[in-house]
Design a protein around this motif. Structure first.
Motif, PDB file in Angstrom:
ATOM      1  N   GLN A 147       0.834  -1.181   0.000  1.00 42.14           N
ATOM      2  CA  GLN A 147       0.000   0.000   0.000  1.00 42.14           C
ATOM      3  C   GLN A 147       0.875   1.239   0.000  1.00 42.14           C
ATOM      4  O   GLN A 147       1.953   1.282   0.599  1.00 42.14           O
ATOM      5  CB  GLN A 147      -0.926   0.030   1.218  1.00 42.14           C
ATOM      6  CG  GLN A 147      -2.050  -0.967   1.127  1.00 42.14           C
ATOM      7  CD  GLN A 147      -2.987  -0.905   2.322  1.00 42.14           C
ATOM      8  OE1 GLN A 147      -3.221  -1.909   2.981  1.00 42.14           O
ATOM      9  NE2 GLN A 147      -3.534   0.281   2.592  1.00 42.14           N
ATOM     10  N   ASN A 148       0.347   2.276  -0.612  1.00 49.12           N
ATOM     11  CA  ASN A 148       1.074   3.533  -0.711  1.00 49.12           C
ATOM     12  C   ASN A 148       0.086   4.687  -0.663  1.00 49.12           C
ATOM     13  O   ASN A 148      -0.907   4.663  -1.410  1.00 49.12           O
ATOM     14  CB  ASN A 148       1.848   3.545  -2.032  1.00 49.12           C
ATOM     15  CG  ASN A 148       2.592   4.824  -2.249  1.00 49.12           C
ATOM     16  OD1 ASN A 148       3.129   5.407  -1.315  1.00 49.12           O
ATOM     17  ND2 ASN A 148       2.614   5.275  -3.477  1.00 49.12           N
ATOM     18  N   PRO A 149       0.249   5.647   0.234  1.00 46.89           N
ATOM     19  CA  PRO A 149       1.331   5.745   1.218  1.00 46.89           C
ATOM     20  C   PRO A 149       1.025   4.936   2.482  1.00 46.89           C
ATOM     21  O   PRO A 149      -0.081   4.455   2.651  1.00 46.89           O
ATOM     22  CB  PRO A 149       1.347   7.243   1.538  1.00 46.89           C
ATOM     23  CG  PRO A 149      -0.092   7.642   1.394  1.00 46.89           C
ATOM     24  CD  PRO A 149      -0.636   6.805   0.272  1.00 46.89           C
ATOM     25  N   LEU A 150       2.003   4.836   3.356  1.00 45.72           N
ATOM     26  CA  LEU A 150       1.792   4.166   4.637  1.00 45.72           C
ATOM     27  C   LEU A 150       1.132   5.102   5.631  1.00 45.72           C
ATOM     28  O   LEU A 150       0.416   4.668   6.533  1.00 45.72           O
ATOM     29  CB  LEU A 150       3.123   3.670   5.202  1.00 45.72           C
ATOM     30  CG  LEU A 150       3.851   2.632   4.349  1.00 45.72           C
ATOM     31  CD1 LEU A 150       5.134   2.194   5.045  1.00 45.72           C
ATOM     32  CD2 LEU A 150       2.967   1.434   4.057  1.00 45.72           C
ATOM     33  N   PHE A 151       1.397   6.378   5.476  1.00 43.65           N
ATOM     34  CA  PHE A 151       0.812   7.374   6.361  1.00 43.65           C
ATOM     35  C   PHE A 151       0.381   8.561   5.513  1.00 43.65           C
ATOM     36  O   PHE A 151       1.122   9.001   4.628  1.00 43.65           O
ATOM     37  CB  PHE A 151       1.808   7.828   7.431  1.00 43.65           C
ATOM     38  CG  PHE A 151       1.282   8.923   8.306  1.00 43.65           C
ATOM     39  CD1 PHE A 151       1.750  10.222   8.194  1.00 43.65           C
ATOM     40  CD2 PHE A 151       0.282   8.656   9.232  1.00 43.65           C
ATOM     41  CE1 PHE A 151       1.241  11.231   9.000  1.00 43.65           C
ATOM     42  CE2 PHE A 151      -0.236   9.659  10.034  1.00 43.65           C
ATOM     43  CZ  PHE A 151       0.243  10.953   9.927  1.00 43.65           C
ATOM     44  N   LEU A 152      -0.809   9.052   5.805  1.00 43.24           N
ATOM     45  CA  LEU A 152      -1.348  10.169   5.028  1.00 43.24           C
ATOM     46  C   LEU A 152      -2.012  11.161   5.970  1.00 43.24           C
ATOM     47  O   LEU A 152      -2.969  10.806   6.676  1.00 43.24           O
ATOM     48  CB  LEU A 152      -2.363   9.646   4.017  1.00 43.24           C
ATOM     49  CG  LEU A 152      -3.118  10.673   3.175  1.00 43.24           C
ATOM     50  CD1 LEU A 152      -2.160  11.554   2.392  1.00 43.24           C
ATOM     51  CD2 LEU A 152      -4.089   9.968   2.230  1.00 43.24           C
ATOM     52  N   SER A 153      -1.480  12.373   5.986  1.00 42.81           N
ATOM     53  CA  SER A 153      -2.095  13.437   6.755  1.00 42.81           C
ATOM     54  C   SER A 153      -2.700  14.428   5.766  1.00 42.81           C
ATOM     55  O   SER A 153      -1.995  14.917   4.878  1.00 42.81           O
ATOM     56  CB  SER A 153      -1.051  14.135   7.635  1.00 42.81           C
ATOM     57  OG  SER A 153      -1.651  15.197   8.353  1.00 42.81           O
ATOM     58  N   MET A 154      -3.981  14.666   5.910  1.00 42.78           N
ATOM     59  CA  MET A 154      -4.634  15.562   4.967  1.00 42.78           C
ATOM     60  C   MET A 154      -5.624  16.463   5.676  1.00 42.78           C
ATOM     61  O   MET A 154      -6.090  16.155   6.774  1.00 42.78           O
ATOM     62  CB  MET A 154      -5.326  14.768   3.863  1.00 42.78           C
ATOM     63  CG  MET A 154      -6.336  13.759   4.326  1.00 42.78           C
ATOM     64  SD  MET A 154      -6.911  12.646   3.014  1.00 42.78           S
ATOM     65  CE  MET A 154      -7.619  13.783   1.842  1.00 42.78           C
ATOM     66  N   GLN A 155      -5.937  17.550   5.018  1.00 40.38           N
ATOM     67  CA  GLN A 155      -6.879  18.500   5.586  1.00 40.38           C
ATOM     68  C   GLN A 155      -8.298  18.133   5.176  1.00 40.38           C
ATOM     69  O   GLN A 155      -8.530  17.552   4.101  1.00 40.38           O
ATOM     70  CB  GLN A 155      -6.554  19.913   5.115  1.00 40.38           C
ATOM     71  CG  GLN A 155      -5.287  20.486   5.731  1.00 40.38           C
ATOM     72  CD  GLN A 155      -5.072  21.924   5.322  1.00 40.38           C
ATOM     73  OE1 GLN A 155      -5.333  22.302   4.181  1.00 40.38           O
ATOM     74  NE2 GLN A 155      -4.604  22.744   6.247  1.00 40.38           N
TER      75      GLN A 155
END
Lengths: 114, 112
Positions: B6-14
């Motif tokens: 999976q990509n990405p492993l971490f996702l920070s979004m508004q």
């Protein structure tokens, strides 16, 4: 019941002890799966039952792990001589007939070996 | 050995933004599943994709499957904080087993 039920929800045991984890699948589901989820990882397959028989046990890590489903419903995962590396969340899932049908997961049993 | 990445492993979004999570797998399979997991909770089934070109949508989430490319996507539209969770894709291995091979998961954090 309405969903997959697992007991206990938490289990703390001493290294070297024997533990049993129980799974009660959704009524009428013939396929039952056990997975193990370590912290920060995806679940890893352990064993698959179709009815009473273990159709695939290739994911069991070693012979300390064993699972049964004697009447084709409730399943028990048994771990002998537990080791600290066995600590994980053990998830059970069931699906109606297996392949191509949605698998529903229980809430898991968090096993901690101290 | 089958690999599911999976990509990405971490996702920070508004909140309000769009984004896509990708799931690549290394062997032939026509069946792929997406699950959501909240902290300390079990897996909640989101989508079942059973054929090439399958597209399913539920609320702000849309999943698709391209079996030829061995790729599935989970698209998030106008994210809201309630979508914060870990998302897993899982590929079904057929034959007698029908077991699921899970990806590493994508931790989604939607910031207000």
């Amino acid at each position: 019941g309405a969903g997959v039920s697992q007991t206990p929800s938490n289990k703390v045991t001493e290294k070297g002890k024997y533990v049993e984890l129980r799974c009660d699948p959704i009524s009428g589901h013939t396929a039952l799966y056990w997975y193990r989820q370590s912290l920060g990882q995806g679940p890893e397959f352990l064993i698959y039952f179709q009815g009473t028989g273990a159709a695939d046990d290739s994911g069991l890590p070693n012979d300390r792990f064993f699972a049964v489903r004697p009447e084709g419903s409730v399943s028990t995962l048994k771990i002998q001589r537990t080791e600290r590396g066995d600590s994980a969340v053990y998830l059970c899932a069931s699906s109606l007939i297996g392949g191509g049908t949605e698998a529903f997961f229980g809430q898991g049993t968090r096993l901690t070996v101290v | 050995e089958l690999k599911v990445e999976q990509n990405p492993l971490f996702l920070s979004m508004q909140e309000g933004k769009n984004y896509t999570i990708y799931c690549n797998y290394s062997t032939t399979s026509d069946r792929l599943y997406w699950y959501r997991q909240d902290p300390g909770k079990s897996l909640e089934s989101l989508f079942v994709l059973l054929s090439n070109g399958a597209v399913k949508q539920e609320g702000r989430l849309m999943a698709s499957l391209d079996t030829k490319a061995r790729l599935s996507t989970l698209h998030i539209t106008a994210a809201v904080h309630d979508l914060s969770a870990t998302y897993f894709c899982a590929v079904e291995i057929g034959g007698a087993t029908n077991k699921l091979i899970f990806g590493t998961g994508t931790l989604l954090a939607v910031q207000p």
